[in-house]
Write a protein that holds these residues in place. Structure first.
Motif, short mmCIF file in Angstrom:
data_model
loop_
_atom_site.label_atom_id
_atom_site.label_comp_id
_atom_site.label_asym_id
_atom_site.label_seq_id
_atom_site.Cartn_x
_atom_site.Cartn_y
_atom_site.Cartn_z
N ILE A 1 93.15 -104.14 -1.41
CA ILE A 1 93.15 -103.19 -2.52
C ILE A 1 93.98 -101.96 -2.15
CG2 ILE A 1 91.71 -101.61 -3.86
CD1 ILE A 1 89.53 -103.77 -3.80
N ALA A 2 93.81 -101.48 -0.92
CA ALA A 2 94.60 -100.31 -0.49
C ALA A 2 96.09 -100.60 -0.55
CB ALA A 2 94.18 -99.90 0.92
N LEU A 3 96.49 -101.77 -0.05
CA LEU A 3 97.92 -102.11 -0.09
C LEU A 3 98.41 -102.26 -1.52
CD1 LEU A 3 97.47 -102.46 2.95
CD2 LEU A 3 98.88 -104.52 2.85
N MET A 4 97.58 -102.80 -2.40
CA MET A 4 97.98 -102.92 -3.80
C MET A 4 98.11 -101.55 -4.46
SD MET A 4 95.80 -106.32 -4.90
CE MET A 4 96.54 -106.50 -6.54
N LEU A 5 97.31 -100.59 -4.02
CA LEU A 5 97.44 -99.23 -4.53
C LEU A 5 98.75 -98.58 -4.09
CD1 LEU A 5 93.84 -97.82 -3.87
CD2 LEU A 5 94.88 -98.15 -6.12
N PHE B 1 105.98 -102.29 4.80
CA PHE B 1 104.95 -101.46 5.42
C PHE B 1 104.90 -101.76 6.91
CE2 PHE B 1 102.69 -105.35 4.44
CZ PHE B 1 101.79 -105.52 5.50
N LEU B 2 104.51 -100.77 7.69
CA LEU B 2 104.44 -100.87 9.14
C LEU B 2 103.01 -101.07 9.58
CD1 LEU B 2 106.68 -97.77 9.99
CD2 LEU B 2 107.43 -100.15 9.81
N ALA B 3 102.81 -101.92 10.59
CA ALA B 3 101.49 -102.10 11.18
C ALA B 3 101.66 -102.50 12.64
CB ALA B 3 100.69 -103.15 10.42
N PRO B 4 100.73 -102.13 13.51
CA PRO B 4 100.84 -102.49 14.92
C PRO B 4 100.78 -104.00 15.13
CG PRO B 4 99.21 -100.75 14.61
CD PRO B 4 99.56 -101.26 13.25
N GLU B 5 101.42 -104.46 16.17
CA GLU B 5 101.41 -105.87 16.52
C GLU B 5 99.98 -106.42 16.55
OE1 GLU B 5 103.14 -108.74 20.10
OE2 GLU B 5 103.17 -106.56 20.30
N ASN B 6 99.78 -107.59 15.97
CA ASN B 6 98.48 -108.27 15.91
C ASN B 6 97.43 -107.52 15.09
OD1 ASN B 6 99.25 -110.53 17.51
ND2 ASN B 6 98.97 -109.30 19.35
N ALA B 7 97.86 -106.61 14.25
CA ALA B 7 96.90 -105.93 13.36
C ALA B 7 96.27 -106.94 12.42
CB ALA B 7 97.60 -104.84 12.56
N HIS B 8 95.05 -106.65 12.00
CA HIS B 8 94.31 -107.57 11.13
C HIS B 8 95.07 -107.82 9.82
CE1 HIS B 8 90.80 -109.27 8.96
NE2 HIS B 8 90.32 -109.49 10.16
N VAL B 9 95.70 -106.79 9.27
CA VAL B 9 96.41 -106.96 8.00
C VAL B 9 97.63 -107.86 8.14
CG1 VAL B 9 95.65 -104.76 7.01
CG2 VAL B 9 97.78 -104.85 8.34
N LEU B 10 98.11 -108.06 9.37
CA LEU B 10 99.29 -108.90 9.58
C LEU B 10 98.94 -110.36 9.76
CD1 LEU B 10 101.41 -106.70 12.03
CD2 LEU B 10 101.64 -106.90 9.55
N GLY B 11 97.89 -110.64 10.55
CA GLY B 11 97.66 -112.02 10.94
C GLY B 11 96.34 -112.63 10.56
N SER B 12 95.44 -111.86 9.97
CA SER B 12 94.08 -112.37 9.75
C SER B 12 93.63 -112.26 8.30
CB SER B 12 93.10 -111.62 10.66
OG SER B 12 93.42 -111.83 12.01
N GLU B 13 94.55 -112.01 7.38
CA GLU B 13 94.16 -111.86 5.98
C GLU B 13 94.96 -112.80 5.07
OE1 GLU B 13 93.94 -107.67 5.05
OE2 GLU B 13 92.59 -107.30 6.73
N LEU B 14 95.41 -113.93 5.66
CA LEU B 14 96.02 -115.03 4.92
C LEU B 14 97.24 -114.63 4.10
CD1 LEU B 14 92.89 -115.82 5.43
CD2 LEU B 14 93.36 -117.62 3.79
N GLY B 15 97.97 -113.64 4.58
CA GLY B 15 99.22 -113.27 3.94
C GLY B 15 99.09 -112.54 2.63
N THR B 16 97.88 -112.02 2.33
CA THR B 16 97.71 -111.37 1.04
C THR B 16 98.55 -110.09 0.90
OG1 THR B 16 95.72 -110.27 1.92
CG2 THR B 16 95.39 -112.26 0.60
N ALA C 1 101.63 -109.80 1.54
CA ALA C 1 102.87 -110.22 0.89
C ALA C 1 102.60 -110.97 -0.41
CB ALA C 1 103.67 -111.13 1.85
N TRP C 2 101.55 -111.79 -0.41
CA TRP C 2 101.28 -112.66 -1.54
C TRP C 2 100.81 -111.87 -2.77
CZ3 TRP C 2 96.16 -115.77 -1.84
CH2 TRP C 2 96.14 -116.57 -2.99
N LEU C 3 99.84 -110.99 -2.58
CA LEU C 3 99.25 -110.27 -3.71
C LEU C 3 99.70 -108.82 -3.79
CD1 LEU C 3 95.63 -111.73 -3.50
CD2 LEU C 3 97.46 -112.38 -5.07
N ALA C 4 99.82 -108.13 -2.65
CA ALA C 4 100.29 -106.75 -2.68
C ALA C 4 101.81 -106.67 -2.73
CB ALA C 4 99.77 -105.98 -1.47
N GLN C 5 102.49 -107.78 -2.46
CA GLN C 5 103.94 -107.91 -2.59
C GLN C 5 104.72 -106.99 -1.65
OE1 GLN C 5 104.87 -107.58 -6.80
NE2 GLN C 5 103.98 -109.57 -7.23
#
Length: 330
Positions: A68-72, A80-95, A97-101
């Motif tokens: 939701i935050a990324l969609m906002l 967007f920038l995130a640290p290596e192995n951050a949860h938003v990069l590898g553990s949220e099934l690509g949402t 890019a997929w939903l927040a674009q």
């Protein structure tokens, strides 16, 4: 003879205790989608206050809160920038890019595990040609799960915020375990969240709630976040049953210090037994050793593999005696 299970896979395996179950059963409830459940409203007000924000929104999961935050914050094709192995990069099934674009860009941990430097943030946002990606958002994670529950302190937080603002970036904090960071540093959670445009915090990691996270921000963003939550199917009806658990979970923050002590006990014991162990700052222990996850399971010890290491996570349902028993079995 079989071993009694000691579950160190995650601090999400905790179960609500008797007091929390009673509170859930007795909760004052309403229809949160139609007219805002009263217990849910109390939880949202309390979290917003404790984190230093105008408003907050309950969501079923931290992944939904981050999404939701990324969609906002993101427009189609923004980086967007995130640290290596951050949860938003590898553990949220690509949402992301997929939903927040949004287009993810990885920041190295040049200040230590899970911690990029302000200089790295600045360099990643240097101006390019008109056809270059437009970077608009910095996502940070405190504690950083796959960096072993590592923490960045208040000074680092302010420096990273400053670099982001100088570069014209919005900032989202994935603070799923920011409670652990605050306890480890001896500061208030709000000291580690103040200044972000949005922050997500978890109630079901180590605090005992069976479900739920919170997204905090200004009132206008939270009003829009409520619409996005509904769009994603995250609205609840009698949400007070779940909010009651969240209110009691917040009362458990002080107990996290015991989890940190148990993580240190475990790390020291593993090291004495020939494992290579990174010193834990909070409740997550990353280790390399002579046994696999399957072999640990044969000893009744449940763990998982992340980033090529075995991860053990201490939590309120694992006692010091359980940690000592784990070490005895090893």
């Amino acid at each position: 003879m079989g071993f009694a299970a000691i579950d160190l896979r995650s601090d999400t395996v905790t179960r609500p205790d008797a007091a929390m179950r009673r509170a859930m059963a007795d909760a004052e409830v309403g229809d949160d989608v139609l007219d805002h459940d009263p217990t849910m409203a109390r939880l949202e007000e309390r979290v917003a206050s404790e984190l230093g924000y105008d408003d907050a929104l309950w969501v079923p999961s931290g992944s939904m809160g981050n999404l939701i935050a990324l969609m906002l914050h993101l427009q189609r094709g923004d980086a967007f920038l995130a640290p290596e192995n951050a949860h938003v990069l590898g553990s949220e099934l690509g949402t992301a890019a997929w939903l927040a674009q949004g287009m993810p860009r990885v920041l190295p941990h040049d200040a230590g595990p899970g911690r990029p430097t302000p200089e790295t943030v600045s360099a990643a946002t240097a101006a390019g040609p008109y056809f270059a990606l437009k970077t608009t958002l910095l996502c940070l994670e405190n504690t950083h799960n796959f960096a072993g529950g590592s923490v960045f302190d208040v000074a680092e937080w302010k420096a990273l915020l400053g670099a982001a603002r100088t570069a014209g970036l919005l900032v989202h904090l994935d603070g799923a375990r920011v409670w652990n960071a605050a306890v480890a540093l001896g500061v208030q959670p709000g000291d580690l969240t103040s200044g972000a445009d949005t922050v997500q915090v978890c109630l079901s990691k180590g605090l005992g709630a069976p479900v739920g996270s919170m997204l905090a921000s200004d009132s206008a963003r939270i009003a829009e976040a409520r619409r996005i939550r509904k769009m994603l199917g995250g609205g609840v009806r009698q949400g007070g049953i779940l909010a009651a658990a969240g209110l009691l979970a917040l009362d458990n923050i002080g107990s996290l210090a015991g989890d940190h002590a148990n993580a240190k006990l475990l790390a020291d014991g593993l090291r004495e037994r020939g494992w290579t162990v990174e010193d834990p700052q909070t409740n997550i222990v990353l280790a390399d050793g002579p046994l696999s996850v399957a072999e640990l399971a044969d000893l009744g010890i449940a763990a998982v593999t992340v980033v090529g290491k075995i991860r053990f996570v201490t939590h309120r349902d694992v006692s010091e005696a359980d940690i000592r028993e784990t070490l005895d079995r090893l």
